[in-house]
Design an enzyme around this catalytic site. Structure first.
Site, PDB file in Angstrom:
ATOM      1  CE1 TYR A 290     182.007  35.679  67.120  1.00 18.28           C
ATOM      2  CE2 TYR A 290     183.619  34.067  66.371  1.00 18.28           C
ATOM      3  CZ  TYR A 290     183.228  35.380  66.536  1.00 18.28           C
ATOM      4  OH  TYR A 290     184.052  36.403  66.122  1.00 18.28           O
TER       5      TYR A 290
ATOM      6  CE1 TYR B 174     183.623  38.234  62.362  1.00 20.71           C
ATOM      7  CE2 TYR B 174     182.986  36.898  60.497  1.00 20.71           C
ATOM      8  CZ  TYR B 174     183.742  37.071  61.629  1.00 20.71           C
ATOM      9  OH  TYR B 174     184.618  36.097  62.014  1.00 20.71           O
ATOM     10  NE  ARG B 175     181.919  33.041  63.235  1.00 18.84           N
ATOM     11  CZ  ARG B 175     183.070  32.401  63.014  1.00 18.84           C
ATOM     12  NH1 ARG B 175     184.112  33.074  62.594  1.00 18.84           N
ATOM     13  NH2 ARG B 175     183.165  31.105  63.196  1.00 18.84           N
TER      14      ARG B 175
END
Lengths: 519, 519
Positions: free
Chosen positions: B91, B464-465
């Site tokens: 991420y 969600y992310r």
């Protein structure tokens, strides 16, 4: 009844504002007679209803009307106090914190917009009452259970937003919130969580959304007006098993908390057991004068006599297991063993299986009979609730219990308290019941309330919720770094509500424009 | 490596700012050489690490130093990107969203401030890693369990704030947050929840506090720097019972979700079962070239051959029950019955009892071997995660699975996905593994990522992310009322951070001063 205008608003401007509001909702839904104002006052108040006098009330029936009302409020600088159904009893009912505020009564917005049995949720407008939702579920044979507060007269949305609770495994109603629709103080509309994606298929399934998650910012809050709330409902279990236990002595609440707390934290018990003084059952069904005519609080020996005659211990523990029968039996055995170490009395067991009548199931079946306690003292009764949060530990529970009971006795009010045990904390709701027309009594109650806040704060106990008359007092006990969290709330308030139109003073958060009204 | 200055900051001013920072933390903790900057870049990036180049990093060791750094950042208008340990792999790792931002590395603030076994919580600084906390609990024989992500290299605080998850009944780490200490963008210090009462005895026990509740506003957020986090830990259960099930066919994930979802919602299963494609076990232990040398994604027949050789189904379901042995057995029987309707293969059962080695308990035992998958393609491996949220329902899961697999095949990447089932939703983490030095492959991956976001948004699926390169793209899919929730976030951002110094662009939230940097 004297009309109390919003601070800084002339009668002429106020009348213009009411006309503009009538243009939105129709004349019949702008309520501004003396009788109307009376209706929205705190009818249980301990002699201080006149500190919270609404100037009028307005009752929209749609989101668009709410937005139009908010725009008018900004234009005329008229503050609004949103209520869902106004049944915040013991905490101020429908009345606004600041006198002169217009009550925004959302009771007409009472649609049940969605109930999904497969995924266990509903989407509600704020006017939906616990009875409404219950009847809807029953009528449509939907096997979802609600969690309802002891007095279920109010709104499902209002209760969750104020962090009220019930007694099933879904007891913390605020934790069941999943997605809100909110009108901001500038009239802008937002949806929180995944509702911020217009075609989301998981608004009521996933709580967090993307980025900062807002649901809890709109609880006990004056940052927005909630017009829709998603809420998780509990799937009907296979069976339930209730255990009701009488504890003979006042101090038994200590060991009971210490036995129950680890079982609650470990999930042997998944709902929130309640430990209440047993007098409440007597006080709901009879009047005090039937038992005692003397002055002061009920003497200990008289109380024991009353309890004995009613086959009650000093405290009653109510708890319930939900799930497969075999599993409930295993867990009940562990709980019974814990209590057998301390009490010999029989433990009442209530079993329910799917298909039995819902009345004894442990489902949230709405009722209002808990309210009957206000008749205990005679006269026109009222009550107020003092509700600290404590660690789920005997050393705190006993200290708080003895200190509060002593304070009650000092002013001649009967102790009436309950502890509800959550995963790691317990609430301790203390009711003060009084005759509203007994000025001496109510003035003592008001003084006591401030003493109780101070007593609790000294021990590091906060309140989970409070009456509108004490919102500032409680806010001031949150003193870390010179009340920096309050300043954060007020910075956000200022950014979202520069005209200070929404619920000034709620939970001690005042918009700059209204701070002169802060006590 | 070229130094990328913060937008609008001259080299002279930047050097002055670094000197001022050195005055706070000491020269050795201001990291501003080329090699330093390289360290804080996204070392798994799919060819776009140069979009997120830090200008420097600064490593405070105390709250006071963080506050001083924030004041300097405001003075020199130098933006900061706080990281806990910088292991946000897949991420963006430690890298900032906006190039030129100074990384605020909190790894030196790594104290475990409190662990309370009776009440099941800890209080941590952001630098505490999963391994640190695990070793502390083990060394002190504290019977509390953690919930750890598949790769546990990172920070406990960072993982919870980014809404990462583990696989015990306490799996949603963000839900375990109970009380934060936060430095606001103006340097002001707040404590959330009951921590706002300076002598509170329930900061880590009661989540909500009084008034609006802030914990979730500081998750996936640039509203403040979390310097302490309270978190609930799970009491060690009496026993656990794990079930591992091989599903032979790709479409079996559909019925598996439909069987498991109601059991998960009803609490028969309290943790989050994971259903992952079984290739991941092979991909973690071997390299692709051992099995296949052709171009494009692994053909279906080759994949089946690999799985057969490794005795694996197409998917592997891992789930586990926690509690009393008798209760786990009842629930295991119900789960086995659900699967027996569909598969004949033996279901592997793993039992653990208190006192057995923790390795096979289902406690969160930190490990990093999940990271080995990046070696699958050969070369210097990297990965990125595409992580939508879906309703826990076959119709959504199958649609998303087929659509994603087809997209992977179009660009020649092997499908690698898992579904983790929460109470009402499932996450679907899709890993793309690549050779970072294969520019053709990484450019295809980057293009694919945008396609996947668009595919998902069309179906109403959010993420969600997400990776720092796609924070704006995902933010734009939250389109309700012309992105009104984003505007709300930006209004609050403006109020709290007028100089735009804190994590510009995080989750698509840009301070006004930095909006020219928005893609």
């Amino acid at each position: 009844m004297r009309l109390v205008l919003p601070p800084g608003v002339s009668e002429t401007v106020f009348q213009k504002a009411l006309q503009a509001l009538a243009g939105v909702v129709g004349k019949q839904w702008v309520l501004a007679t003396d009788e109307d104002r009376e209706t929205f006052m705190d009818f249980y108040a301990a002699g201080d209803a006149d500190l919270h006098v609404p100037s009028a009330a307005v009752g929209p029936q749609s989101l668009e009307e709410v937005q139009a009302i908010v725009r008018i409020a900004n234009e005329y600088k008229v503050p609004l106090w949103p209520i869902s159904r106004g049944k915040n009893l013991g905490y101020g009912a429908a009345a606004p914190c600041m006198s002169g505020t217009v009550v925004l009564d959302l009771a007409r917005m009472n649609r049940i917009l969605d109930v999904n049995e497969r995924f266990g949720y509903c989407l509600l407008e704020p006017g939906v009452g616990f009875f409404d939702l219950f009847h809807y579920l029953q009528a449509n044979k939907i096997k979802l259970w609600m969690s309802i507060p002891a007095n279920a007269w109010g709104s499902v949305v209002g209760n969750a937003l104020e962090r009220g609770y019930g007694y099933t495994p879904y007891g913390e109603n605020t934790r069941n919130i999943c997605g809100l629709e909110v009108v901001l103080p500038n009239g802008e509309l937002v949806r929180t969580g995944n509702g911020a994606m217009s075609n989301s298929v998981s608004w009521q399934l996933f709580k967090y959304g993307y980025g900062p998650s807002w649901d809890q910012l709109f609880c006990q809050s004056n940052f927005g007006i909630v017009t829709k709330m998603g809420m998780w409902l509990m799937p009907e279990p296979e069976a339930t098993l209730g255990l009701n236990i009488q504890l003979p002595n006042p101090d038994d609440v200590g060991w009971a908390i210490d036995e129950l707390a680890p079982l609650r934290m470990r999930g042997v018990i998944e709902q929130s057991p309640s430990i209440g003084n047993s007098l409440r059952f007597v006080a709901s069904a009879t009047q005090r004068s039937q038992w005692y005519q003397g002055d002061g609080a009920l003497p200990d020996d008289v109380l024991l006599e009353i309890l004995k005659k009613n086959n009650l211990g000093w405290w009653t523990v109510n708890l319930r297991l939900y799930g497969y029968d075999e599993v409930n039996e295993v867990h009940a055995r562990i709980i019974r063993e814990a209590f057998r170490k301390h009490v010999k009395q029989e433990i009442e067991t209530v079993k329910w299986h799917r298909g039995d009548s819902i009345e004894n199931s442990g489902a949230g079946v709405p009722a209002t009979n808990a309210l009957q306690i206000i008749n205990w003292r005679g006269g026109r009764g009222g009550h107020i609730g003092f509700s600290p949060v404590l660690p789920a530990a005997s050393e705190h529970v006993l200290k708080q219990f003895h200190s509060t009971k002593k304070r009650y006795e000092e002013i001649g009010v009967d102790y009436y308290g309950s502890f509800t045990l959550f995963e790691r904390y317990t609430t301790n709701v203390n009711m003060m019941v009084y005759d509203r027309d007994d000025q001496e009594m109510t003035s003592k109650v008001r003084a006591l309330f401030k003493v109780l806040i101070a007593d609790a704060a000294r021990e590091g106990y906060s309140e989970y919720r409070t009456h509108i008359s004490y919102m500032d007092d409680v806010a001031l006990t949150f003193d870390f770094n010179h009340h920096s969290l309050l300043r954060l709330n007020e910075a956000v308030k200022e950014a979202l509500d520069p005209n200070g139109i929404l619920a000034p003073g709620k939970q001690g958060v005042w918009p700059r424009a209204r701070r002169p009204a802060r006590a």
